[in-house]
Design a protein around this motif. Structure first.
Motif, PDB file in Angstrom:
ATOM      1  N   LEU A 149       8.891  20.411  48.189  1.00 42.39           N
ATOM      2  CA  LEU A 149       7.586  19.847  47.865  1.00 42.39           C
ATOM      3  C   LEU A 149       6.978  19.246  49.121  1.00 42.39           C
ATOM      4  N   LYS A 150       5.670  19.456  49.294  1.00 40.34           N
ATOM      5  CA  LYS A 150       4.934  18.861  50.404  1.00 40.34           C
ATOM      6  C   LYS A 150       3.790  18.028  49.841  1.00 40.34           C
ATOM      7  N   THR A 189      11.358  15.180  55.439  1.00 34.93           N
ATOM      8  CA  THR A 189      10.822  15.280  56.796  1.00 34.93           C
ATOM      9  C   THR A 189       9.440  14.649  56.806  1.00 34.93           C
ATOM     10  N   LEU A 190       9.278  13.594  57.600  1.00 32.48           N
ATOM     11  CA  LEU A 190       8.029  12.837  57.617  1.00 32.48           C
ATOM     12  C   LEU A 190       7.335  12.975  58.962  1.00 32.48           C
ATOM     13  N   SER A 191       6.017  12.998  58.902  1.00 31.19           N
ATOM     14  CA  SER A 191       5.228  13.012  60.128  1.00 31.19           C
ATOM     15  C   SER A 191       5.098  11.592  60.666  1.00 31.19           C
ATOM     16  N   GLY A 232      -6.698   4.198  55.326  1.00 30.94           N
ATOM     17  CA  GLY A 232      -7.012   5.566  55.730  1.00 30.94           C
ATOM     18  C   GLY A 232      -5.848   6.264  56.407  1.00 30.94           C
ATOM     19  N   LEU A 233      -4.823   5.499  56.790  1.00 35.27           N
ATOM     20  CA  LEU A 233      -3.647   6.104  57.404  1.00 35.27           C
ATOM     21  C   LEU A 233      -2.773   6.749  56.329  1.00 35.27           C
ATOM     22  N   ALA A 234      -2.063   7.795  56.710  1.00 33.19           N
ATOM     23  CA  ALA A 234      -1.187   8.486  55.756  1.00 33.19           C
ATOM     24  C   ALA A 234      -0.095   9.217  56.517  1.00 33.19           C
ATOM     25  N   ARG A 235       0.984   9.468  55.831  1.00 35.16           N
ATOM     26  CA  ARG A 235       2.084  10.266  56.366  1.00 35.16           C
ATOM     27  C   ARG A 235       2.250  11.522  55.514  1.00 35.16           C
ATOM     28  N   SER A 236       2.574  12.628  56.161  1.00 29.55           N
ATOM     29  CA  SER A 236       2.892  13.865  55.445  1.00 29.55           C
ATOM     30  C   SER A 236       4.395  13.911  55.196  1.00 29.55           C
ATOM     31  N   VAL A 237       4.760  14.342  53.997  1.00 25.01           N
ATOM     32  CA  VAL A 237       6.170  14.386  53.604  1.00 25.01           C
ATOM     33  C   VAL A 237       6.513  15.793  53.133  1.00 25.01           C
TER      34      VAL A 237
END
Length: 214
Positions: A21-22, A53-55, A113-118
């Motif tokens: 899942l992303k 796995t995180l950005s 407004g900040l976010a991380r992709s997982v």
């Protein structure tokens, strides 16, 4: 032989219990924090490997924490300030759903407004085992190791079907028990109403006789 190998690999792909899942998780102030949880079911004494796995990087104004627990209260691991690839493995203690929860805390002084992709991979049972290591340790041929994997996956599917059968039987027993209780309750209500009606008739007759109305 190659055809059999490809067919086996295709079968394994169809039977795989792994999920991927992303998604993005927005950073939030600590007082407004709402964790995002991904739920999976697992049988008792089953190996589970969770890879996230995180950005981003440390110091970018975001702190992502990962927490793994099941619905019956067992806790399997927690990672704070995760970045890059994080891998956690555990063996389940009970037949239950477990949650992999992410929370992204926004640092003080940072704007929204900040976010991380997982990218989340959950490997369960046979998919969680290191088959390359098993093949090397036992000196198995590719076809033999694939047959071992198929055997374990099929065994897990059989166990899952047995669990579903037991659960269906339990639900059926509960439904039948509830129906019996409702039936007895309805009979009790009817008898109560009949008794109340009879009492009212006798009471009114006695009342009218005392007033010499009948």
């Amino acid at each position: 032989m190659k055809l059999f190998s490809h067919a086996s690999a295709l079968l394994l792909t169809g039977l795989s219990l792994a999920t991927a899942l992303k998604f993005d998780i927005a950073a939030q102030p600590a007082h407004l924090l709402k964790p995002r949880c991904i739920r999976n079911y697992v049988g008792a004494e089953t190996l589970v490997v969770v890879t996230a796995t995180l950005s981003g990087s440390k110091g970018d104004g975001q702190t992502v924490n990962i927490d793994i627990k099941d619905t019956v209260g067992n806790k399997y691991g927690k990672t704070k300030d995760a970045v890059g690839e994080t891998r956690m493995a555990f063996t389940s203690h009970a037949e239950a759903a477990f949650d992999v929860c992410f929370e992204n805390i926004l640092a003080d002084g940072r704007k929204l407004g900040l976010a991380r992709s997982v990218e989340l991979d959950v490997d369960i049972g046979a998919d969680a085992r290191d088959w390359n290591a098993i093949q090397a340790a036992e000196k198995l041929k590719p076809v033999e190791i694939e047959l071992r994997r198929i055997e374990e996956v099929v065994s897990e599917i059989v166990n899952q079907m047995e669990y579903l059968r037991r659960r269906e039987q339990k639900l059926r027993d509960t439904n039948e028990s509830t129906n019996e209780r409702v039936k007895y309750f309805a009979v009790a209500v009817m008898l109560t109403l009949v008794g109340l009606g009879a009492w009212q008739v006798f009471y009114l007759r006695a009342y009218f006789r005392s007033k010499h109305l009948i």
